[in-house]
Design a protein around this motif. Structure first.
Motif, short mmCIF file in Angstrom:
data_model
loop_
_atom_site.label_atom_id
_atom_site.label_comp_id
_atom_site.label_asym_id
_atom_site.label_seq_id
_atom_site.Cartn_x
_atom_site.Cartn_y
_atom_site.Cartn_z
N ASP A 19 0.86 -1.28 -0.12
CA ASP A 19 0.03 0.07 -0.03
C ASP A 19 0.82 1.35 0.12
O ASP A 19 0.37 2.23 0.49
N LYS A 20 2.05 1.36 -0.65
CA LYS A 20 2.91 2.27 -0.62
C LYS A 20 2.38 3.59 -1.14
O LYS A 20 2.34 4.85 -0.62
N GLU A 21 1.59 3.47 -2.22
CA GLU A 21 1.14 4.65 -2.85
C GLU A 21 -0.02 5.17 -2.04
O GLU A 21 -0.16 6.42 -1.69
N GLU A 22 -0.85 4.69 -1.42
CA GLU A 22 -1.74 4.97 -0.40
C GLU A 22 -1.21 5.73 0.81
O GLU A 22 -1.69 6.70 1.53
N ARG A 23 -0.09 4.96 1.24
CA ARG A 23 0.72 5.41 2.61
C ARG A 23 1.15 7.13 2.03
O ARG A 23 0.94 7.87 2.86
N MET A 24 1.60 7.06 0.93
CA MET A 24 2.27 8.39 0.46
C MET A 24 1.24 9.34 0.25
O MET A 24 1.27 10.53 0.56
N LEU A 25 -0.11 9.06 -0.30
CA LEU A 25 -1.15 10.06 -0.47
C LEU A 25 -1.67 10.31 0.93
O LEU A 25 -2.23 11.49 0.83
N ASP A 26 -1.61 9.46 2.03
CA ASP A 26 -2.03 9.76 3.02
C ASP A 26 -1.83 11.12 3.68
O ASP A 26 -2.43 11.88 4.51
N TYR A 27 -0.15 11.13 3.45
CA TYR A 27 0.25 12.54 3.99
C TYR A 27 -0.15 13.82 3.10
O TYR A 27 -0.04 14.91 3.67
N VAL A 28 -0.42 13.54 1.90
CA VAL A 28 -0.87 14.75 1.07
C VAL A 28 -2.43 15.10 1.53
O VAL A 28 -2.64 16.28 1.67
N TYR A 29 -3.14 14.05 1.83
CA TYR A 29 -4.56 14.42 2.49
C TYR A 29 -4.59 15.02 3.52
O TYR A 29 -5.30 16.07 3.82
N GLN A 30 -3.52 14.68 4.57
CA GLN A 30 -3.44 15.32 6.04
C GLN A 30 -3.14 16.92 5.77
O GLN A 30 -3.48 17.82 6.38
N ASN A 31 -2.28 16.90 4.86
CA ASN A 31 -1.65 18.44 4.56
C ASN A 31 -2.71 19.37 3.83
O ASN A 31 -2.63 20.43 3.92
N ILE A 32 -3.48 18.73 2.93
CA ILE A 32 -4.54 19.57 2.31
C ILE A 32 -5.38 20.12 3.39
O ILE A 32 -5.85 21.24 3.52
N LYS A 33 -5.96 19.31 4.38
CA LYS A 33 -6.63 19.74 5.43
C LYS A 33 -5.93 20.74 6.15
O LYS A 33 -6.44 21.78 6.51
N ALA A 34 -4.61 20.58 6.50
CA ALA A 34 -3.64 21.47 7.40
C ALA A 34 -3.68 22.82 6.66
O ALA A 34 -3.98 23.86 7.26
N TYR A 35 -3.58 22.70 5.28
CA TYR A 35 -3.28 23.98 4.47
C TYR A 35 -4.53 24.87 4.45
O TYR A 35 -4.72 26.11 4.61
#
Length: 332
Positions: free
Chosen positions: A296-312
């Motif tokens: 699940d490397k791709e999903e793990r990678m994108l999880d950081y993106v989703y968290q940071n979209i929210k933070a932004y």
């Protein structure tokens, strides 16, 4: 609430994950550019114009920085030392990464090095190739990893995974980190900012695993003095970056018995030049800066993106935000 308007994505992701990412970024206009293939660089340079957010497959370069509207860049990888350009911080651009996406696999990779060096896999492989029954008093007197001491240099996501795995061998775990702290699966943490002595930690270790980022503070953190502090029977494992180690000093230690051996996945120059003495050292195991992927490397990678979209959007705290403290000054 800060608005995300125009986004460039160069991360190579599956169609179903592209759709999820578009939904997470909505109502922003999202442009996907494949980072490989004929004309890819030119297409990305053109697509970067006017973008306020870029989600990149690789490092941040000048073609991305050319966008005057740029506010946030996320690099979908772990090490981002090549992206820590002065202009990023001067312009106040937010820079984040997906550090930790492959931590379990990297920890397994480190464990593979440790076991292979302990059981002298290079010698056994040579003996098998020669159809030789490799029985010797020297080999029979080797000892396993059980209850030995490992020093984990860098107690981030990968380092923490290494500590968790080696505890199954009932090993003593010492760790070197920015500050002293309580940490699961670690017997003692030494803190750089607490004035602790790295050489004192190294002198106790049968294995030293490098799992920290490369920046101005960690460049050549393992130099001639640190190698001299290590046990002559100790093994060095580098899962971080080549620049963490003074390579000529390490080669000298490996040749002259300063340390017993090394497992190396990263090097100061990559690909490792064919003339490098490391290729021919019998006590060195080399892998080409690549680790088998997690399912699940791709999903793990994108999880950081989703968290940071929210933070932004919510002026929150970014995950894996890169600051001046993480900067690596180009070496001459």
């Amino acid at each position: 609430m800060p608005e995300i308007k125009n986004v460039l994505v160069t991360a190579y992701i599956k169609p179903e994950n592209q759709k999820k990412l578009e939904q997470a970024l909505a109502p922003a206009n999202v442009t996907f550019c494949v980072p490989y293939g004929p004309g890819a660089k030119e297409k990305i340079t053109q697509a970067a114009k006017g973008k306020d957010v870029c989600i990149l497959n690789g490092d941040l370069d000048d073609s991305i920085l050319a966008s005057e509207e740029l506010k946030w860049v996320h690099c979908c990888r772990a090490g981002v030392e090549k992206s820590t350009k002065p202009e990023v911080f001067e312009r106040g651009i937010i820079l984040t990464s997906s550090s930790g996406r492959s931590a379990p696999a990297l920890a397994e990779h480190a464990l593979m090095f440790m076991l292979s060096l302990t059981y002298d896999l290079p010698m056994l492989t040579r003996a098998q190739k020669e159809h030789k029954w490799a029985v010797s008093r020297e080999y029979s007197e080797k000892t396993g990893m059980y209850r030995k001491t490992v020093g984990v240099i860098g107690l981030g996501k990968t380092g923490s995974e290494v500590a968790r795995l080696v505890k199954s061998f009932d090993m003593k775990v010492l760790a070197w980190d920015r500050r002293r702290k309580e940490a699961q699966n670690v017997d003692q943490v030494y803190g750089a900012e607490n004035g602790d002595n790295l050489n004192e930690l190294l002198a106790q270790c049968d294995y030293v695993v490098l799992s920290l980022e490369l920046n101005d503070q960690t460049f050549h953190i393992i130099d001639a003095a640190q190698l001299a502090a290590m046990k002559k029977t100790a093994f060095l494992v580098n899962m971080g970056r080549g620049g963490l180690v003074n390579e000529p000093a390490m080669i000298e230690a490996l040749k002259n018995g300063g340390i017993a051996g090394a497992g190396l996945d990263t090097f100061e120059t990559e690909p490792l030049p064919s003339e490098s003495p490391l290729w021919n050292l019998p006590n060195v195991i080399i892998t080409p800066h690549i680790t088998p992927q997690l399912p699940d490397k791709e999903e793990r990678m994108l999880d950081y993106v989703y968290q940071n979209i929210k933070a932004y959007r919510e002026n929150g705290t970014f995950v894996n935000r890169v600051t001046l403290r993480n900067m690596l000054t180009p070496q001459k």
